[in-house]
Write a protein that holds these residues in place. Structure first.
Motif, PDB file in Angstrom:
ATOM      1  N   PHE A  28      11.483  -2.347   7.157  1.00 37.07           N
ATOM      2  CA  PHE A  28      12.250  -3.526   6.777  1.00 37.07           C
ATOM      3  C   PHE A  28      12.403  -3.570   5.254  1.00 37.07           C
ATOM      4  N   LEU A  29      13.601  -3.824   4.779  1.00 39.17           N
ATOM      5  CA  LEU A  29      13.934  -3.865   3.346  1.00 39.17           C
ATOM      6  C   LEU A  29      13.682  -2.523   2.645  1.00 39.17           C
ATOM      7  N   ALA A  30      13.941  -1.446   3.348  1.00 42.02           N
ATOM      8  CA  ALA A  30      13.744  -0.093   2.801  1.00 42.02           C
ATOM      9  C   ALA A  30      14.468   0.072   1.469  1.00 42.02           C
ATOM     10  N   GLY A  31      13.790   0.725   0.524  1.00 41.69           N
ATOM     11  CA  GLY A  31      14.373   1.001  -0.773  1.00 41.69           C
ATOM     12  C   GLY A  31      14.190  -0.105  -1.796  1.00 41.69           C
ATOM     13  N   ARG A  32      13.772  -1.271  -1.356  1.00 41.48           N
ATOM     14  CA  ARG A  32      13.556  -2.387  -2.289  1.00 41.48           C
ATOM     15  C   ARG A  32      12.142  -2.323  -2.858  1.00 41.48           C
ATOM     16  N   TRP A  33      12.021  -2.816  -4.073  1.00 42.66           N
ATOM     17  CA  TRP A  33      10.742  -2.844  -4.776  1.00 42.66           C
ATOM     18  C   TRP A  33      10.059  -4.180  -4.548  1.00 42.66           C
ATOM     19  N   GLU A  34       8.720  -4.158  -4.537  1.00 45.37           N
ATOM     20  CA  GLU A  34       7.948  -5.371  -4.298  1.00 45.37           C
ATOM     21  C   GLU A  34       6.561  -5.247  -4.913  1.00 45.37           C
ATOM     22  N   LEU A  35       5.883  -6.373  -4.996  1.00 46.97           N
ATOM     23  CA  LEU A  35       4.478  -6.372  -5.376  1.00 46.97           C
ATOM     24  C   LEU A  35       3.655  -5.952  -4.168  1.00 46.97           C
ATOM     25  N   PRO A  36       2.461  -5.399  -4.376  1.00 44.78           N
ATOM     26  CA  PRO A  36       1.597  -5.094  -3.236  1.00 44.78           C
ATOM     27  C   PRO A  36       1.218  -6.374  -2.504  1.00 44.78           C
ATOM     28  N   GLY A  37       1.251  -6.323  -1.184  1.00 46.77           N
ATOM     29  CA  GLY A  37       0.895  -7.488  -0.390  1.00 46.77           C
ATOM     30  C   GLY A  37       1.402  -7.361   1.025  1.00 46.77           C
ATOM     31  N   VAL A  54      -3.629  -4.935  -0.961  1.00 41.32           N
ATOM     32  CA  VAL A  54      -3.602  -4.045  -2.136  1.00 41.32           C
ATOM     33  C   VAL A  54      -4.362  -2.770  -1.820  1.00 41.32           C
ATOM     34  N   ALA A  55      -5.542  -2.900  -1.225  1.00 42.23           N
ATOM     35  CA  ALA A  55      -6.350  -1.720  -0.889  1.00 42.23           C
ATOM     36  C   ALA A  55      -5.625  -0.828   0.111  1.00 42.23           C
ATOM     37  N   GLU A  56      -5.028  -1.426   1.151  1.00 44.42           N
ATOM     38  CA  GLU A  56      -4.327  -0.649   2.178  1.00 44.42           C
ATOM     39  C   GLU A  56      -3.092   0.054   1.629  1.00 44.42           C
ATOM     40  N   GLU A  57      -2.360  -0.626   0.753  1.00 43.73           N
ATOM     41  CA  GLU A  57      -1.085  -0.093   0.273  1.00 43.73           C
ATOM     42  C   GLU A  57      -1.196   0.799  -0.948  1.00 43.73           C
TER      43      GLU A  57
END
Length: 131
Positions: A28-37, A54-57
């Motif tokens: 979902f929302l492929a290619g978009r940037w985001e904060l870890p969460g 954060v740990a998982e990602e």
């Protein structure tokens, strides 16, 4: 009836730059940037979600240092769902290497606010105070 989905994110700053992750192809929302969460599990405190995600990602170990912002919006895919996001500031527990979960993200970058303004990200991240 509208359901509720809670999300929790961390803003991690290193050397004046904020960590952003790019959503992998096929998600979902492929290619978009985001904060870890990510998604809060039933009964899980929001701050614990932010640290776990954060740990998982990213493989980074962080601690929440404060609340940055909160936001809500209707589901962008049109489902009967209201999204509630909680954004926290976080500090690393020692500086580690970012190791992505390839099922979720395919790239990361440490960006200044000016650099972040030039990448494709969802509106709820754009509304944050100085990323």
């Amino acid at each position: 009836m509208t359901r509720r989905k809670d999300l929790a994110y961390c803003r991690i700053v290193r050397d004046g730059r904020v960590l952003f992750l790019r959503r992998a192809p096929g998600v979902f929302l492929a290619g978009r940037w985001e904060l870890p969460g990510g998604t809060v599990e039933p009964g899980e405190p929001f701050e614990e979600t932010a640290v776990r995600e954060v740990a998982e990602e990213t493989g980074l170990s962080v601690r929440v240092t404060g609340e940055l912002s909160r936001d809500s919006w209707p589901d962008v895919a049109g489902r009967a769902l209201e999204i509630h996001a909680f954004f926290y500031t976080a500090e690393e527990n020692g500086e580690g290497d970012v190791v992505l979960n390839p099922g979720e993200h395919d790239d990361f970058a440490w960006l200044t606010p000016a650099e972040a303004a030039d990448v494709d990200m969802a509106a709820h991240f754009r509304r944050l105070p100085a990323y």
